[in-house]
Design an enzyme around this catalytic site. Structure first.
Site, PDB file in Angstrom:
ATOM      1  CG  ASP A  27      -1.890  -1.166   1.207  1.00 60.68           C
ATOM      2  OD1 ASP A  27      -2.579  -1.351   0.190  1.00 60.68           O
ATOM      3  OD2 ASP A  27      -1.938  -1.918   2.201  1.00 60.68           O
ATOM      4  CG  ASN A 133      -2.869  -5.647   1.716  1.00 56.40           C
ATOM      5  OD1 ASN A 133      -2.173  -4.901   1.031  1.00 56.40           O
ATOM      6  ND2 ASN A 133      -4.065  -6.062   1.331  1.00 56.40           N
ATOM      7  CB  SER A 166      -3.905  -9.262   4.769  1.00 57.70           C
ATOM      8  OG  SER A 166      -2.848  -9.534   3.860  1.00 57.70           O
TER       9      SER A 166
END
Ligand SMILES: *[C@@H]1O[C@H](CO)[C@@H](O)[C@H](O)[C@H]1NC(C)=O
Ligand SMILES: *[C@@H]1O[C@H](CO)[C@@H](O)[C@H](O)[C@H]1NC(C)=O
Ligand SMILES: *[C@@H]1O[C@H](CO)[C@@H](O)[C@H](O)[C@H]1NC(C)=O
Ligand SMILES: *[C@@H]1O[C@H](CO)[C@@H](O)[C@H](O)[C@H]1NC(C)=O
Ligand SMILES: *[C@@H]1O[C@H](CO)[C@@H](O)[C@H](O)[C@H]1NC(C)=O
Length: 324
Positions: A27, A133, A166
């Site tokens: 990201d 994430n 994540s």
């Protein structure tokens, strides 16, 4: 004297646990999740090198881009930094926080071949952490697509133990707007604490062995549920052993609209994503734990030995036998 002994013991305890960790993501280096995790891992005493793409590189999988010029042709994510800045660099006030105009996979190589090798005298790295994430990365359908997992399997094949994390918070947020380590309901803060707890356990589970925390060629994929402000009923998700394939596993698909002669992107589920050829077939899938149970995180063990198992290898070789 007692105080002194106590201090020395504390120092020794800290010294034993302190590890050298590379932290990356897809990201971008300015994302809230990665910044929160950087500070929490540091707080736990680790020497952390945050090295990540300058822009959002979700879905880049293992793609390996290097900068084509020494300055950025376009703005970094959140204009941080803006076009015209160097293609790689670090925070002015922190030489352990780096950006690179590349992909997650090439950011790992940049961390090792430039930041660590050229700037930190080849410090030995104990662990690579990717993420957390923004958004989950579950099922074999996401394994090669996710940039976060791409950074992870690139680290694993280089011989580093690595873990992909994540979250279920999909807001693409800038740390300068959203980082709040004192807000115990802020998802990025909760995830950062959970990553730190997990990493501590990895190193402690290693016992007195000075060797690696995971076998060579092996990594972990960890997915968190919605927490805190995204789901106030979940602030401390429990850990559950899972496998990548299985029930509800999904991958990308597209839908053709004949009237408009256009495509839209969707996701699909196929039986092949549920087969069990390796590992423990009794374990639940990542999707079933994160999406279909209450406040639980999925922890899967993967190997970058992508070969099929012996029985399957032999069966398929048999089909081709007369060619050989
Ligand atoms: C750099 O590393 C080498 C070998 O690992 C070591 O001998 C040397 O003292 C280190 N230099 C500095 C400045 O830390
Ligand atoms: C996403 O985060 C930004 C701050 O970076 C905030 O202004 C915005 O309201 C958030 N959006 C959602 C949907 O939570
Ligand atoms: C967060 O808490 C610490 C003390 O734990 C305090 O020093 C700091 O100022 C607080 N930060 C914010 C943004 O409130
Ligand atoms: C430590 O290493 C020894 C020898 O390689 C091995 O037998 C043992 O299982 C290891 N212990 C842990 C906790 O990994
Ligand atoms: C497979 O996983 C289940 C659930 O964690 C566990 O109870 C079982 O012992 C595992 N099977 C093997 C063969 O290790």
């Amino acid at each position: 004297m007692q105080f002194l002994t106590h201090s020395i013991l504390l120092f020794l305890a800290a010294a034993v646990i302190a590890k050298n960790i590379i932290l990356s993501n897809d990201d971008g280096w300015a994302a809230t999740n990665i910044r929160a995790t950087y500070y929490k891992l540091k707080e736990a005493g680790h020497n952390v090198f945050l090295v990540a793409p300058v822009s959002q590189r979700s879905g880049y999988g293992g793609k390996f881009d290097v900068p084509s010029s020494s300055t950025l042709q376009t703005d970094g994510e959140f204009k941080y930094p803006p076009a015209g800045s160097p293609s790689w660099g670090h925070e002015e006030d922190d030489d352990h926080i780096w950006y690179f105009n590349g992909t997650p996979a090439s950011s790992i190589a940049f961390a090792l071949q430039y930041v660590i090798k050229e700037k930190f005298n080849g410090t030995s790295i104990d662990l690579v952490v990717a993420g957390p994430n923004e958004g989950t990365n579950m099922s074999p359908g996401m394994f090669t697509l996710s940039g976060t997992i791409g950074a992870t399997y690139n680290s694993v094949y280089r011989g580093y133990p690595a873990v992909a994390f994540s979250g279920s918070n999909s807001n693409n947020s800038f740390f300068k707007d959203s980082l709040d380590l004192n807000d115990t309901s802020e998802p990025s803060t909760i995830y950062a604490n959970k990553v730190t707890q997990f990493v501590e356990q990895l190193f402690q589970g290693q016992g007195d062995n000075s060797s690696r925390v995971l076998p060579l060629g092996v990594g972990l994929n960890v997915n968190f549920p919605k927490v805190g402000h995204d789901d106030e009923s979940c602030t401390d998700p429990k850990w559950v052993h899972t496998r990548l394939s299985g029930e509800y596993a999904s991958g990308s698909d597209l839908k053709y609209n004949a009237e408009k002669n256009s495509f839209e992107s969707t996701s699909g589920s196929w039986e092949a994503l549920t087969v069990c050829h390796n590992g423990n077939c009794s374990l639940p899938s990542e999707n079933s734990i994160v999406d279909h149970s209450k406040c639980a995180s999925a922890v899967s063990v993967f190997s970058i030995d992508y070969d099929a198992n012996l029985d399957i290898t032999n069966r398929v070789e048999g089909v081709l036998d007369s060619l050989f």
